[in-house]
Structures are given as structure tokens and as C-alpha cells.
Design a protein around this motif. Structure first.
Motif, PDB file in Angstrom:
ATOM      1  N   HIS A  59       0.800  -1.133   0.008  1.00 54.97           N
ATOM      2  CA  HIS A  59       0.072   0.054  -0.077  1.00 54.97           C
ATOM      3  C   HIS A  59       1.021   1.351   0.003  1.00 54.97           C
ATOM      4  N   LEU A  60       1.889   1.204   0.712  1.00 54.12           N
ATOM      5  CA  LEU A  60       2.846   2.503   0.734  1.00 54.12           C
ATOM      6  C   LEU A  60       3.240   2.682  -0.528  1.00 54.12           C
ATOM      7  N   LEU A  61       3.984   1.673  -1.270  1.00 55.49           N
ATOM      8  CA  LEU A  61       4.412   1.837  -2.590  1.00 55.49           C
ATOM      9  C   LEU A  61       3.556   2.536  -3.358  1.00 55.49           C
ATOM     10  N   LYS A  62       2.123   1.841  -3.513  1.00 55.21           N
ATOM     11  CA  LYS A  62       1.279   2.042  -4.458  1.00 55.21           C
ATOM     12  C   LYS A  62       0.877   3.672  -4.092  1.00 55.21           C
ATOM     13  N   ASP A  63       0.800   4.194  -2.615  1.00 53.05           N
ATOM     14  CA  ASP A  63       0.340   5.592  -2.442  1.00 53.05           C
ATOM     15  C   ASP A  63       1.334   6.393  -3.168  1.00 53.05           C
ATOM     16  N   LEU A  64       2.801   6.039  -3.073  1.00 54.96           N
ATOM     17  CA  LEU A  64       3.678   6.919  -3.394  1.00 54.96           C
ATOM     18  C   LEU A  64       4.198   6.844  -4.813  1.00 54.96           C
ATOM     19  N   ARG A  65       3.353   5.996  -5.644  1.00 51.76           N
ATOM     20  CA  ARG A  65       3.619   5.684  -7.133  1.00 51.76           C
ATOM     21  C   ARG A  65       4.980   5.412  -7.374  1.00 51.76           C
ATOM     22  N   LEU A  66       5.526   4.262  -6.553  1.00 50.61           N
ATOM     23  CA  LEU A  66       6.932   3.744  -6.718  1.00 50.61           C
ATOM     24  C   LEU A  66       6.894   2.467  -7.488  1.00 50.61           C
ATOM     25  N   ASN A  67       7.772   2.265  -8.057  1.00 48.48           N
ATOM     26  CA  ASN A  67       7.889   1.060  -8.810  1.00 48.48           C
ATOM     27  C   ASN A  67       8.938   0.075  -8.148  1.00 48.48           C
ATOM     28  N   THR A  68       8.866  -1.263  -8.104  1.00 45.28           N
ATOM     29  CA  THR A  68       9.947  -2.110  -7.515  1.00 45.28           C
ATOM     30  C   THR A  68      10.310  -3.285  -8.517  1.00 45.28           C
ATOM     31  N   VAL A  69      11.589  -3.471  -8.506  1.00 49.44           N
ATOM     32  CA  VAL A  69      11.976  -4.703  -9.147  1.00 49.44           C
ATOM     33  C   VAL A  69      11.473  -5.919  -8.452  1.00 49.44           C
ATOM     34  N   CYS A  70      11.064  -5.958  -7.198  1.00 51.27           N
ATOM     35  CA  CYS A  70      10.501  -7.165  -6.525  1.00 51.27           C
ATOM     36  C   CYS A  70       9.098  -7.530  -7.340  1.00 51.27           C
ATOM     37  N   GLN A  71       8.239  -6.504  -7.698  1.00 51.49           N
ATOM     38  CA  GLN A  71       7.357  -6.855  -8.407  1.00 51.49           C
ATOM     39  C   GLN A  71       7.243  -7.014  -9.802  1.00 51.49           C
ATOM     40  N   SER A  72       8.014  -6.118 -10.398  1.00 54.53           N
ATOM     41  CA  SER A  72       8.273  -6.232 -11.951  1.00 54.53           C
ATOM     42  C   SER A  72       9.002  -7.242 -12.501  1.00 54.53           C
ATOM     43  N   ALA A  73      10.045  -7.626 -11.525  1.00 48.95           N
ATOM     44  CA  ALA A  73      10.828  -9.003 -11.996  1.00 48.95           C
ATOM     45  C   ALA A  73      10.172 -10.215 -11.390  1.00 48.95           C
ATOM     46  N   ARG A  74       9.188 -10.231 -10.666  1.00 52.24           N
ATOM     47  CA  ARG A  74       8.500 -11.349 -10.156  1.00 52.24           C
ATOM     48  C   ARG A  74       9.671 -12.110  -9.273  1.00 52.24           C
ATOM     49  N   CYS A  75      10.081 -11.323  -8.329  1.00 50.16           N
ATOM     50  CA  CYS A  75      11.070 -11.927  -7.517  1.00 50.16           C
ATOM     51  C   CYS A  75      10.480 -12.838  -6.624  1.00 50.16           C
ATOM     52  N   PRO A  76      11.262 -14.106  -6.314  1.00 48.39           N
ATOM     53  CA  PRO A  76      10.560 -15.092  -5.646  1.00 48.39           C
ATOM     54  C   PRO A  76      10.642 -14.640  -3.989  1.00 48.39           C
ATOM     55  N   ASN A  77      11.619 -13.662  -3.692  1.00 46.95           N
ATOM     56  CA  ASN A  77      11.759 -13.178  -2.352  1.00 46.95           C
ATOM     57  C   ASN A  77      10.946 -11.932  -2.028  1.00 46.95           C
ATOM     58  N   LYS A  78       9.858 -11.588  -2.811  1.00 51.74           N
ATOM     59  CA  LYS A  78       9.109 -10.560  -2.625  1.00 51.74           C
ATOM     60  C   LYS A  78       8.310 -10.614  -1.596  1.00 51.74           C
ATOM     61  N   TRP A  79       7.583 -11.609  -1.014  1.00 55.86           N
ATOM     62  CA  TRP A  79       6.935 -11.978  -0.042  1.00 55.86           C
ATOM     63  C   TRP A  79       7.706 -11.924   1.247  1.00 55.86           C
ATOM     64  N   GLU A  80       8.837 -12.295   1.294  1.00 57.89           N
ATOM     65  CA  GLU A  80       9.622 -12.119   2.520  1.00 57.89           C
ATOM     66  C   GLU A  80      10.050 -10.773   2.708  1.00 57.89           C
ATOM     67  N   CYS A  81      10.494 -10.117   1.826  1.00 56.66           N
ATOM     68  CA  CYS A  81      11.068  -8.953   1.897  1.00 56.66           C
ATOM     69  C   CYS A  81       9.926  -7.594   2.112  1.00 56.66           C
ATOM     70  N   PHE A  82       8.858  -7.870   1.627  1.00 60.44           N
ATOM     71  CA  PHE A  82       7.830  -6.931   1.859  1.00 60.44           C
ATOM     72  C   PHE A  82       7.226  -7.164   3.106  1.00 60.44           C
ATOM     73  N   SER A  83       7.336  -8.378   3.611  1.00 61.19           N
ATOM     74  CA  SER A  83       6.654  -8.483   4.754  1.00 61.19           C
ATOM     75  C   SER A  83       7.757  -7.939   6.160  1.00 61.19           C
ATOM     76  N   GLN A  84       8.939  -7.640   5.700  1.00 58.80           N
ATOM     77  CA  GLN A  84       9.998  -7.043   6.517  1.00 58.80           C
ATOM     78  C   GLN A  84      10.124  -5.530   6.478  1.00 58.80           C
ATOM     79  N   SER A  85       9.111  -5.097   5.221  1.00 56.61           N
ATOM     80  CA  SER A  85       9.344  -3.407   5.262  1.00 56.61           C
ATOM     81  C   SER A  85      10.569  -3.117   4.212  1.00 56.61           C
TER      82      SER A  85
END
Length: 287
Positions: free
Chosen positions: A22-48
Motif C-alpha cells: 500500500h505504501l508503494l502504491k500510495d507513493l507511485r513507486l515501482n519495485t524490481v520485486c514486483q516487476s521482475a516477479r522476484c521469489p523473495n518479494k513475500w519475505e522482503c515486503f513482510s519485513q518492510s
């Protein structure tokens, strides 16, 4: 090929993942975590934790392994560096990693945009360290100098794969040009560590992997990451092999034997995964 158990990751079970999204969406920020479908996205996002992707969602190149697709380029968003700084502050990051799509359409490849991101993050978070994962800038030494002049704490440029596979995996890149960028960084004189990374499972041989590590060691790289290639979709090249964890351990030992102090090699390793810990690791590195 069936995905082996050591590559299976659990889904998040706390509110941290949703809060980061939600924070990333609110600030209109892109991440490689999402765009590259990183398998660690769940872990990293959960840890802010997130790796910011600047300069748009579309790339001027079409690397076969990557989930970021080429497309029409938009003008740079002048406000984006300020939003990266704001996002870093809201997430409470101590180590900020910033990467980008490749922008061969820009005269400096986006180097000044990287430099502005570094400056604004530092202005907002003076105690924070900043790592940038940059493209090759088509070999432009002035563009590299622009980024180095902003004094990131780590400069990362991924070699991605062995030279034999560049024609099919990275057709618009040049292996020697990437090595030269890393060498220039290591020899720049500002003391900024050079970092690089590559994937396994694209059809390379063990000797080709070792030869690539030797090439990276020769440039003066002090940090190298090695992880398993995972096919983002059926449109991407298939996985040729899944390397077991013990072979990653052996690669890490080999890299250290070449004089690379910080080797981070494991199936789920990506170039920005646990980047803070790697940058602060003791000389022996992280296995």
C-alpha cells in the motif's frame, strides 16, 4: 522441470506485506520485486524492505531472462527521486537499493537521475547507506562518473550470465563492456565497492561459471551474488538445471579462493536480496 523443495517459499502471514504494498502504491513507486516477479518479494515486503525500480516500467532492451518487457519510453519523472527518498523514510530503511530499467534512449542513460536519487535519499536519511544497481550506460565513462560522483556506498552491475550465452540471453549487452564498468568502479579511487551477480540454470557449464568468477575477481569486485534462474513465464527460456544448495556453497568457496571477500551464493539469492547484510558483512562474506 519440477521446482525442487529448496526453491519453494511460503506466502506471507502478517500485515507487513500489505502495508509495504500500500505504501508503494500510495507513493507511485515501482519495485524490481514486483516487476521482475522476484521469489523473495513475500519475505522482503513482510519485513518492510523493497528495491526501488526507477525511470519507468518499460526497458529499451529485451533480455531473455527478464520479466520487464521493452516498450515505449516516457519522459523521466522529475519528482521520482523525492518519492524514493520519502518511501525509504516511511519504510524505515537503513540500506536503500535503487535500480532501473535500461534507458538507452537517454543521452546519459539515466545517470543523473540515479545521482539525484542518491542525493535526496542521503538528504532525508543521513545515516542510511545507498546501493545502486546500474545498467552499463553503453560504456559511457562520463555517465558512470556521474553516478560515482554522487558517492553511493555500493555500486552494483550484474554480469548476469557467462559470455557464451550473451547472444541469446543478453543480446543487446556486451560482456567485456560490463567487466570494464566494474573495473573502472573498483579503480576509481573513491573507495566505492564494486558488486556484481549472475544466475545459474541457463545452460552454462561449471567451468564457464568458474571462468566468469575469475573474470569478476580480476576486475576488483569485492561482492558477488549467485542465484538460481527461475523462469518468469512460459515465454521465457526454460530452466536447464536446478543447482542444489551444496553446489552454491562450493561456488562461494571458489570465489573466496580467488580473493573475492564477500560471496553470497544460494538458490534464492538475487542481487539485492539481503543487500544490507552483505554490504556490512565481515571479510569472509555470507554463505
Amino acid at each position: 522441470m519440477r521446482i525442487p523443495p529448496w526453491l519453494r517459499t511460503p506466502l506471507p502471514c502478517d500485515k507487513g506485506f500489505a502495508n509495504t504494498s500500500h505504501l508503494l502504491k500510495d507513493l507511485r513507486l515501482n519495485t524490481v520485486c514486483q516487476s521482475a516477479r522476484c521469489p523473495n518479494k513475500w519475505e522482503c515486503f513482510s519485513q518492510s524492505v523493497a528495491t526501488f525500480l526507477v525511470m519507468g516500467r518499460e526497458c529499451t532492451r529485451n533480455c531473455a531472462f527478464c520479466n520487464i518487457t521493452p516498450g515505449a519510453q516516457q519522459p523521466l519523472d522529475a519528482d521520482e527521486p523525492a518519492r524514493v527518498a520519502e518511501g525509504s523514510a516511511r519504510l524505515g530503511l537503513k540500506h536503500v537499493v535503487i535500480t532501473s530499467v535500461t534507458r538507452d534512449d537517454l543521452p546519459d542513460g539515466g545517470a543523473a537521475h540515479f545521482a539525484e536519487c542518491i542525493r535526496l535519499v542521503r538528504g532525508r536519511l543521513p545515516e542510511c547507506t545507498v546501493e545502486v544497481l546500474i545498467p552499463d550506460f553503453q560504456g559511457d565513462t562520463a555517465a558512470l562518473g556521474t553516478v560515482l560522483s554522487a558517492r553511493p556506498d555500493v555500486l552494483n552491475h550484474n554480469i548476469e550470465t557467462v559470455p557464451r550465452l550473451y547472444g541469446t540471453i543478453r543480446p543487446q549487452a556486451n560482456y567485456q563492456q560490463s567487466l570494464t564498468l566494474l573495473r573502472r568502479t573498483a579503480q576509481d579511487g573513491r573507495g566505492i565497492p564494486a558488486k556484481s551477480g549472475l544466475m545459474v540454470g541457463l545452460g552454462e557449464t561449471d567451468e564457464e561459471l568458474r571462468a566468469t568468477l575469475r573474470d569478476l575477481a580480476e576486475t576488483g569486485c569485492t561482492m558477488i551474488t549467485v542465484g538460481q534462474y527461475m523462469r518468469p513465464s512460459l515465454k521465457h527460456p526454460p530452466v536447464e538445471r536446478y543447482m542444489p544448495p551444496e553446489e552454491f556453497d562450493a561456488l562461494a568457496e571458489y570465489g573466496r579462493s580467488l580473493g573475492v571477500p564477500k560471496m553470497f551464493c544460494a538458490p534464492l539469492v538475487r542481487s539485492s536480496y539481503h543487500a544490507a547484510e552483505l554490504s556490512r558483512a565481515e571479510t569472509k562474506g555470507t554463505e
